[in-house]
Structures are given as C-alpha cells and as structure tokens.
Design a protein around this motif. Structure first.
Motif, PDB file in Angstrom:
ATOM      1  N   THR A 103       0.837  -1.197   0.000  1.00 55.56           N
ATOM      2  CA  THR A 103       0.000   0.000   0.000  1.00 55.56           C
ATOM      3  C   THR A 103       0.876   1.254   0.000  1.00 55.56           C
ATOM      4  O   THR A 103       1.875   1.319   0.729  1.00 55.56           O
ATOM      5  N   VAL A 104       0.481   2.214  -0.805  1.00 54.94           N
ATOM      6  CA  VAL A 104       1.166   3.506  -0.810  1.00 54.94           C
ATOM      7  C   VAL A 104       0.813   4.222   0.502  1.00 54.94           C
ATOM      8  O   VAL A 104      -0.373   4.425   0.798  1.00 54.94           O
ATOM      9  N   LYS A 159      -4.239   1.749  -1.856  1.00 58.67           N
ATOM     10  CA  LYS A 159      -3.823   1.507  -3.243  1.00 58.67           C
ATOM     11  C   LYS A 159      -2.475   0.810  -3.260  1.00 58.67           C
ATOM     12  O   LYS A 159      -1.549   1.234  -2.569  1.00 58.67           O
ATOM     13  N   TYR A 160      -2.371  -0.243  -4.060  1.00 54.79           N
ATOM     14  CA  TYR A 160      -1.099  -0.962  -4.191  1.00 54.79           C
ATOM     15  C   TYR A 160      -0.254  -0.341  -5.306  1.00 54.79           C
ATOM     16  O   TYR A 160      -0.785   0.029  -6.359  1.00 54.79           O
ATOM     17  N   ILE A 218      -6.657  -8.780  11.169  1.00 51.87           N
ATOM     18  CA  ILE A 218      -6.869  -7.734  10.160  1.00 51.87           C
ATOM     19  C   ILE A 218      -5.851  -7.925   9.046  1.00 51.87           C
ATOM     20  O   ILE A 218      -4.641  -7.937   9.288  1.00 51.87           O
ATOM     21  N   VAL A 219      -6.361  -8.113   7.845  1.00 58.01           N
ATOM     22  CA  VAL A 219      -5.495  -8.401   6.691  1.00 58.01           C
ATOM     23  C   VAL A 219      -6.216  -7.892   5.436  1.00 58.01           C
ATOM     24  O   VAL A 219      -7.434  -7.740   5.436  1.00 58.01           O
ATOM     25  N   ASP A 220      -5.449  -7.663   4.385  1.00 56.20           N
ATOM     26  CA  ASP A 220      -6.016  -7.103   3.153  1.00 56.20           C
ATOM     27  C   ASP A 220      -7.132  -7.984   2.560  1.00 56.20           C
ATOM     28  O   ASP A 220      -7.113  -9.204   2.697  1.00 56.20           O
ATOM     29  N   GLN A 221      -8.030  -7.325   1.864  1.00 58.51           N
ATOM     30  CA  GLN A 221      -9.232  -7.946   1.291  1.00 58.51           C
ATOM     31  C   GLN A 221      -9.007  -9.287   0.572  1.00 58.51           C
ATOM     32  O   GLN A 221      -9.634 -10.296   0.910  1.00 58.51           O
ATOM     33  N   TYR A 242      -3.691  -1.460  -8.108  1.00 57.53           N
ATOM     34  CA  TYR A 242      -4.809  -2.231  -7.541  1.00 57.53           C
ATOM     35  C   TYR A 242      -5.373  -1.526  -6.317  1.00 57.53           C
ATOM     36  O   TYR A 242      -4.613  -0.954  -5.537  1.00 57.53           O
ATOM     37  N   ASP A 243      -6.712  -1.567  -6.181  1.00 57.43           N
ATOM     38  CA  ASP A 243      -7.369  -0.967  -5.009  1.00 57.43           C
ATOM     39  C   ASP A 243      -7.601  -2.037  -3.948  1.00 57.43           C
ATOM     40  O   ASP A 243      -7.942  -3.173  -4.283  1.00 57.43           O
TER      41      ASP A 243
END
Ligand code: GLN
Length: 267
Positions: A114-115, A228-229, A197-200, A130-131
């Motif tokens: 992630t930015v 955003k990746y 908690i982890v990315d979608q 990628y979102d």
C-alpha cells in the motif's frame, strides 16, 4: 543493482569531475535491451531488475507448486520486465524488510504494498495498480461487526503492514504481530485471537481455506479507508519509475493486465 555498476557510476562521476570532455558516460551503462530511458537507471545498469517480495500474501504472492514465488504480482513484474527488456530476479524476504532493502539488496519491491506517506519518506512508488481495503477475519460465531467491537480485543496481523498500523490505533487492543499472515489466521482458528486484520483478497483466500471456522468482513464496515497498491522504487530514480510506469500502461492497454487479474484474482 550490482557492485560492478556502482563502481561504473563512481568511475563516471570521477571522470566527469576530473577530466573535461569525458564523453563516454552513456556507454558505461551496459545495454539493458530496453529503451534508452530505462538504461539510464542505476538500478538497471546490469540489465537485471532485482525485485523484493514476501510470498505469504495470496493471490498476489505465494510459493507456487514449483517451490518458487508465484502470484499476480510476480506475473505482473515479470511482464513489466519483459516490456522493459530486463531480466527479473525475485528475492523472497520478510515483508517488514522490503522497503529498507531497496537500493541495497533489491532494486524495487512488489508485494501488495500500500502507498503510505510514511513509506514515501524512504521510497518512491509507481502508478498504483490495484485498489484494496483491510478486512476483518473473525470466528463464525463472533459478534464482532463494527469498529467499537474491536476495542480491547486481541488482534492478529502481519508485522509492518497497514493492518498492523490500524491495530495500533484501536483502543486497548492487544496487537499480535506475525511474520506470516497465515500464522495469525491459524491462531484465530485455534481461539488464540479475537480477530485478524489483513487485506481484502488474502482475507478471502484465507476465509475459503478455513470456511468452516471463520468469516471475512469488509473493513469499510469498520471505517477502514481505501488503500492503493503500487511498486516501491528507489527514491529519485526517475528513469526506473518512468520505465516501470510506461510498461504498466502498455500492459493495461494491450489487455495483459486484465488477463492476469482474471487468471490470479477474480476467477
Ligand atoms: N497492503 C498491506 C501493506 O502494504 C499488506 C501487504 C502485505 O502483507 N504483503 O502494508
């Protein structure tokens, strides 16, 4: 980036400083096979793009059947390398080491990263590709379904990730950091954690793997912000950033990017 190139740069710098009319600087950069702009990047001097990743984050990166890193990000960076005419070498390492390794062990990193403003102090980012959003994994019978429910809970995440940073901000939460997100998920399944908690997209992969035990909840429900990746790049290497962004754009324009999305992410 290789030692040979660093000495070539030093030699060129010395040469430029000491002797006027030293006109061979461009030829000190070995041909990368790519376009001229890419060849100007110190990182690409040896024609090899050394890419850090953390192969613990399906479907973006994981260890494939061959025992080598595979996944959307790996396929994407290989396609980018091909467009740029550079060889790509993948270095699998801990997520928390990726940013610090850029410029020494690696030339860049692709890792569903992630930015963030904090990371932008140390690295530049490519255009985003990628979102994402953080998801909350809980046991199937858990009542947790909104932000207040996380207060005071024991929450697992991957060390150094945006999930980790979110947990830091949850009131009285006990932050349990893991090097591998799958280890956090195992502890959730075994009842040692209240939530992970982890990315979608990884959350969905883990939820499917443990479908009898856990459910995945969209973090938007908890007020988590969109992420955003992008590919992390050495700070100030505009030639590399331009070459990577141009390749990324070409892959989007020619349909390769969408093909990889359907192959690896949205099946
Ligand atoms: N997107 C998250 C971050 O950048 C997690 C990335 C990962 O674990 N590979 O921190």
């Amino acid at each position: 980036m290789r030692k040979k190139m660093i000495s070539a740069i030093l030699a060129a710098a010395l040469c430029a400083g000491l002797i006027t009319g030293c006109g061979t600087q461009a030829s000190t950069a070995p041909a990368s096979g790519g376009d001229g702009a890419a060849a100007q990047s110190p990182a690409l001097g040896d024609g090899v793009l050394t890419v850090g990743t953390n192969a613990e984050f399906p479907p973006f990166e994981y260890i494939g059947d061959s025992g080598q890193p595979d996944g959307f990000d790996i396929a994407l960076i290989k396609a980018i390398g091909e467009k740029m005419g550079t060889e790509v070498e993948i270095e699998n390492m801990e997520f928390d080491s990726l940013v610090a390794s850029i410029g020494s062990k690696t030339d860049c990193a692709i890792a569903g990263m992630t930015v963030t403003e904090e990371r932008q102090k140390s690295v530049d980012f490519s255009d985003s590709y990628y979102d994402a959003v953080q998801y909350v994994l809980v046991k199937k019978d858990s009542d947790i379904d909104e932000a207040d429910d996380l207060v005071g809970k024991v929450i697992g995440n991957q060390l150094g990730t945006t999930g980790d940073f979110l947990v830091e901000d949850i009131e009285n939460a006990e932050n349990r950091q893991y090097n591998k997100p799958v280890d956090a998920v195992n502890d959730l399944v075994n009842g040692r954690l209240d939530a992970v908690i982890v990315d979608q997209n990884p959350a969905k992969v883990f939820q499917e793997k443990f479908a009898d035990d856990i459910k995945a909840i969209d973090g938007a429900q908890f007020g988590f912000e969109a992420e955003k990746y992008a590919i992390a790049l050495p700070k100030g290497d505009a030639a590399l950033a331009d070459a990577v962004n141009a390749a990324l754009k070409e892959l989007k324009d020619d349909g390769t990017f969408d093909k990889l999305v359907s192959e690896y992410i949205e099946q």
